[in-house]
Design a protein around this motif. Sequence first.
Motif, mmCIF file in Angstrom:
data_model
loop_
_atom_site.group_PDB
_atom_site.id
_atom_site.type_symbol
_atom_site.label_atom_id
_atom_site.label_comp_id
_atom_site.label_asym_id
_atom_site.label_seq_id
_atom_site.Cartn_x
_atom_site.Cartn_y
_atom_site.Cartn_z
ATOM 1 N N ALA A 71 10.282 -28.786 36.165
ATOM 2 C CA ALA A 71 9.320 -29.699 35.563
ATOM 3 C C ALA A 71 8.615 -29.017 34.400
ATOM 4 O O ALA A 71 8.438 -29.589 33.322
ATOM 5 C CB ALA A 71 8.321 -30.157 36.609
ATOM 6 N N ALA A 72 8.217 -27.792 34.639
ATOM 7 C CA ALA A 72 7.515 -27.045 33.590
ATOM 8 C C ALA A 72 8.409 -26.899 32.373
ATOM 9 O O ALA A 72 7.965 -27.030 31.226
ATOM 10 C CB ALA A 72 7.118 -25.679 34.124
ATOM 11 N N LYS A 73 9.670 -26.670 32.659
ATOM 12 C CA LYS A 73 10.606 -26.510 31.547
ATOM 13 C C LYS A 73 10.749 -27.821 30.791
ATOM 14 O O LYS A 73 10.764 -27.859 29.570
ATOM 15 C CB LYS A 73 11.969 -26.091 32.100
ATOM 16 C CG LYS A 73 12.203 -24.602 31.928
ATOM 17 C CD LYS A 73 13.649 -24.302 32.245
ATOM 18 C CE LYS A 73 13.832 -22.802 32.225
ATOM 19 N NZ LYS A 73 15.169 -22.432 32.699
ATOM 20 N N LEU A 74 10.834 -28.875 31.589
ATOM 21 C CA LEU A 74 11.034 -30.177 30.986
ATOM 22 C C LEU A 74 9.856 -30.565 30.107
ATOM 23 O O LEU A 74 10.010 -31.152 29.041
ATOM 24 C CB LEU A 74 11.226 -31.236 32.081
ATOM 25 C CG LEU A 74 12.672 -31.419 32.563
ATOM 26 C CD1 LEU A 74 12.709 -32.457 33.656
ATOM 27 C CD2 LEU A 74 13.546 -31.854 31.393
ATOM 28 N N SER A 75 8.675 -30.241 30.588
ATOM 29 C CA SER A 75 7.488 -30.623 29.833
ATOM 30 C C SER A 75 7.485 -29.956 28.460
ATOM 31 O O SER A 75 6.798 -30.406 27.546
ATOM 32 C CB SER A 75 6.224 -30.271 30.609
ATOM 33 O OG SER A 75 6.147 -28.887 30.706
ATOM 34 N N GLY A 76 8.215 -28.889 28.353
ATOM 35 C CA GLY A 76 8.456 -28.323 27.023
ATOM 36 C C GLY A 76 7.273 -27.552 26.497
ATOM 37 O O GLY A 76 6.847 -26.572 27.116
ATOM 38 N N GLN A 77 6.682 -28.001 25.381
ATOM 39 C CA GLN A 77 5.649 -27.215 24.717
ATOM 40 C C GLN A 77 4.382 -27.150 25.540
ATOM 41 O O GLN A 77 4.058 -28.084 26.269
ATOM 42 C CB GLN A 77 5.351 -27.839 23.367
ATOM 43 C CG GLN A 77 6.502 -27.623 22.409
ATOM 44 C CD GLN A 77 6.316 -28.425 21.154
ATOM 45 O OE1 GLN A 77 5.486 -29.355 21.116
ATOM 46 N NE2 GLN A 77 7.092 -28.104 20.145
#
Lengths: 500, 772
Positions: free
Chosen positions: A485-491
């Motif tokens: 999820a953290a990765k997906l949220s990106g910036q």
Amino acid sequence: QKEDPFPGPAPIPEDRVEKFKRKEKMKKPRNKHFKLKALISRSEKASEMAQKQAARIDLLLPEDAGFLEGDDGEDTCTISQEDIVDAVDISSGAKYFNLKLSQFGPYRVDYNRTGRLVHLLLGGRRGHIACIDWQSKNLMCEINVMEAVNDVKWLHSENMYAVAQKKWLHIYDSNGIELHCIRKFNDVLRMQFLPYHFLLATASATSFLQYLDVSVGKEVAAICTKTGRLDVMCQNPQNAIIHLGHSNGTVTLWSPNQKEALVKMLCHQGGVRSVTVDKTGTYMVTSGMDKKLKVHDIRAFKPLKIILHPIWSFLFVTEPKGCVVCSYRGYCSGQCLLQLYMDVWSTPSPKPYMAHRVRGAVWGATFCPFEDVLGVGHGDGFTIMIQNQLLSKIQPELISLDPNQLGQVDRATYEQKHQDRVQALGFDPNAKEKFVPKFKKKGRSSAGSVERRKKQVAHEDQRDVIRRTVEDKMRLAEQRKKKAAAKLSGQRSALDRFRK
Amino acid sequence: MAKVSKKQAIKKVKKTKKKSDSAEETLAAVPTVAYDEEEEEEEEDLNGNFSGEEDEEDERRRQKLLEAISSLGGNRRKRLGERSEAAVQMSEFGVSVDGEGRKIQLSELIPKSAPVKTQKQLKTLQASTRTVDSPLSKQETERIQRDLAFQKTAEEVTRWKSLIRQNERAEQLVFPLNQEPSGPRPVDRVALGWMAQTPLEQEVFAVLTANKQPVHDPLLTPEEEASVKAMSLGEAKIRRAELQKARALQSYYEARARRDRKIKSKKYHKVQNKAKRKDLLKQFDHMVQTDPAAALEELKKMEVARMQERMSLKHQNSSKWARSKAIMAKYDQDARNAMQQQLDINKELTQKVVTALNDDQEEEEQEEEVMPECINDAEEADAANPWMRGRLSQDPEDNEKTEDLTVEVENKGGEEEEEEEEEEEGEEEALLRKFDSRRKQRRAEEEEAAAAAAVESAEEEHKDDDEELTEFTNLLRRRQQEEEQTKVETGNPAPLLEEGLMRVRTLEEVEQLGQDPGSEENPVAADPEPALPPTEPPPETRKASKSKKRKRGIELQEVLTKQTKVIAVPLAPTAEDVEDGGAEELDQRGLIQEAFAGDDVVSDFLKDKRKQEEAGRPKVVDLTLPGWGEWGGTGIQPSRKKRRRFRVKPNPPPYRKDKNLPSVIISEQRNSAISLHRVSALPFPFENHAQFESTIRCPLGRTWNSERTVQKVTRPRVVTTLGAIIEPMSREELLKDQTKGDSGEKSNTNPVKEKNTHHKHKAGNKQKQKKK
């Protein structure tokens, strides 16, 4: 000051040092634990020292036996014993004697091994038993047990000997007083005494091989070999394994720890007449009804040499130098020929080294310890042929085919060890008690409810494990999810800094 | 009133002074506040401090102070203070001090002569506004002290670490430590260990040493020894005469050298130098042969000279003298010659392969060589007592001569030898070559022969094995075929019947068995008179064996048909009749037994073995449930697919030990009895089984070892002497250990011993020492 012309310790010949080599030199481990290093270096040093010392002291232990050498073209086996007696020195000549005991023969012979004094035990087939001091030729005792005697054997000291009589096994002391009559050992035909284990092994006509611990008087093992009458028996002095010869041409090896033969070798086409093992435990010599004499390497269980004899023969003893004694019996003449072979295993085609003729059947022959003398018991008496305790008792469990096994780490798996433990204890110490549901009244102990109750506690330990693993898995999955999820949220947003 | 104020002032001053002092010493330390009320002393101190700066003012103040102090005495009348000038504050006691308003500078309190640095420090101290920290609490100070003390002791203790480790790892420790070896000690060692302790002893010792009295080896003093060695009167006379001669010679040499030096003829010197150079060259050549090391050194010297020459401009006609000569050279032949000479010298010196030396050096050497060294020696040696000298120095000339002679002889001999050696070498080489070639040939031949033999033997072995194999396989095949046939014929297996009828050996085979004593491999046995003549084996079997030569992998081999060696028994003469008589009249029973010997023995054994193998093989577990998932009932078998799916195949068992031994059955049962006595897991420091097994491989008992070995191998780790007091280790041990460590030795001979208990003792030791 004078200089020592021979500095340092006296040199030891290489081959003699090699003789006492017990292990290969080990490499010193590098960058290893200091304790390991110290241990290894210490043991290396000790073994080297022991080896050298033994090689040095070996000089004091002259084991070379005397030998007979004929003139050119003269065969040594044509030299008669009387000639030899005339030729050798007086003390050796005095060792040659003949006992004419024609009444109760044939005789079994046994020398006792221990002690400074050597004692001779004679057991006549018709019940005559006599102990003789070998040095002084004094008669220690002489009895007639009024029963057939199958075998006689000295026990650990010169004060006791066992006699296998017609029915039971008896133990007498050196004065001829009966000490025990062991009813558990019946119909014994042959006996062997294992001196380091204090075990008396007996082979009976009922095909039982039994072990008696002489120090405690307890039967250690009784093995039914299921191979018929056991009248051929010998021991391997190196590993205390008992060799039995059978009528179907096999030789079986036994230890008291297994109910099954350790090894079964097919040696002869006919029945096995006699078996003997040399002192080093390397060679086994058998003779059979098929008129063959075979030399086997028992370390590899392979036949080395096969010698064909014109008549079937008995053979009795072997010595470390490869000395084998055979006896042939003329079927009619009633006379018996004794032949002595030297270096049976090293020479390509062994020839008899000495020969001797006795009257009557040869029934037992033994080399006298520490002397070049062979005692022969036969139908007409006894003839001589010229040629250290309880603390160090070895437990019978240690008898195995490979005596070096004790010095090895047991690499068995956990399951195997557990099995051994279960076998030794008679129960499984790790086993759980079986759950028995309580009986309840008022119809609540119906089959269904009992089953249900059982189900409630069934596989509890497994359930625990499963629960734990499932929880772990869940946690991991959650973490992975978060990360994803953290990765997906990106910036990173500005508010991320307030996150923990 | 005035008195009190003054007191206060004094106190203040005192305080500040103290402060400054303490600040000087340790800024961190908290000043202790403790005052004596002896005012006079303080006054004096003050007086001392106040000398300087403004003398007049000071004087006045002092006056006032004195008055004030005197008023303290018997005259108790209070006088009102004079109001001399305007002051901000007026003491109620009427005392007013001039500089009452301003603060006292700390630097004023110390004498002017004090170093500037301290003054500065004081100033900065005063300028700093930082308040002094309040003293630490008792607990905290104690903690700090404890910490420091711990550090100190830890440092102390770590010094023992190496010693303790050494003792921990020692093979054996004997308590008490450092025991003297029992038995009488040699006198030398006792004397060596002895030290003069009491003053009287020391005095005596000093006297003894001063007079060179022997201390350790009390046989003879050096003087006595010398006198013992001294010569008789005749010898002494000869010696004296020799000395006289030597001295005379020396003076002659000196005189001659002086004369030589005074000679001004250049030609003379040139000739002399040339001769010397030649001599040198010769010597050098000689040296090259006899003493290459010295020659090398000489060469090095030359090299150094060359280097120096190359560096310097000495002979390059650049000096003042050369310049003057250059001017003269136009007109003067001599000058030209001189310059040329210089250049020549330069050339000579800078040549790479040179043997000549620098002129100056030569001269020096010349001077040195003028005098033989031995003569000097005679004078230099302490001439106080010529009789006490050990031996005569040999006549230098003789010595040299003899040396030369020997050298020459050696030289000649060496050359001759060399020549001879060369010749010999030539011969030897030729011989060696011959030998080598021959050896190579022989080796090659041998190798070929060996290879051939090996091949032959291998083939033979193969043959043997194959023959056995083929025979046995034939047997087996036949049996299988028969079985199959019977199966085919009857349809139903009837093994019991079959077994009864089956013949393992055909008649041919029996015949062959009868023959085989003498057959096949009799040449190996090589008996002079074989009982039965060797017969050729039947050709068919041979063929079969050849055809199946390469075939292997049949698990069973015939052992019983293995080639037998008949020994032609050269019976004793007494036994012959037995033989003859016995052979004919064999027992009927024996005959039958022999005839049918081994009929079913082999097959029984094989069956037994197969049974054992079967038993040892793990079984296939069939978990199919008939009727599960499909129709069930009598006569309905579960489908093949299902069976295959639910049949659990076990892993193939490990190879049996008797896999390659057809006539042997080895039990595969585990001997669990011995496992109770065996080591079940690898003990700690070991890393693999081999290491551990190797360390326990050697027996320790008396049966296998000599007594000394047993004692050494089984000696206990700690030995204590009965009744002896085991003292804690002393500090000297540590020092000894350190010195040992410095010298790089290990205490093998007398390992210093320690134990954990001593660790504790040490702490106690340290405390004791501290207290002291």
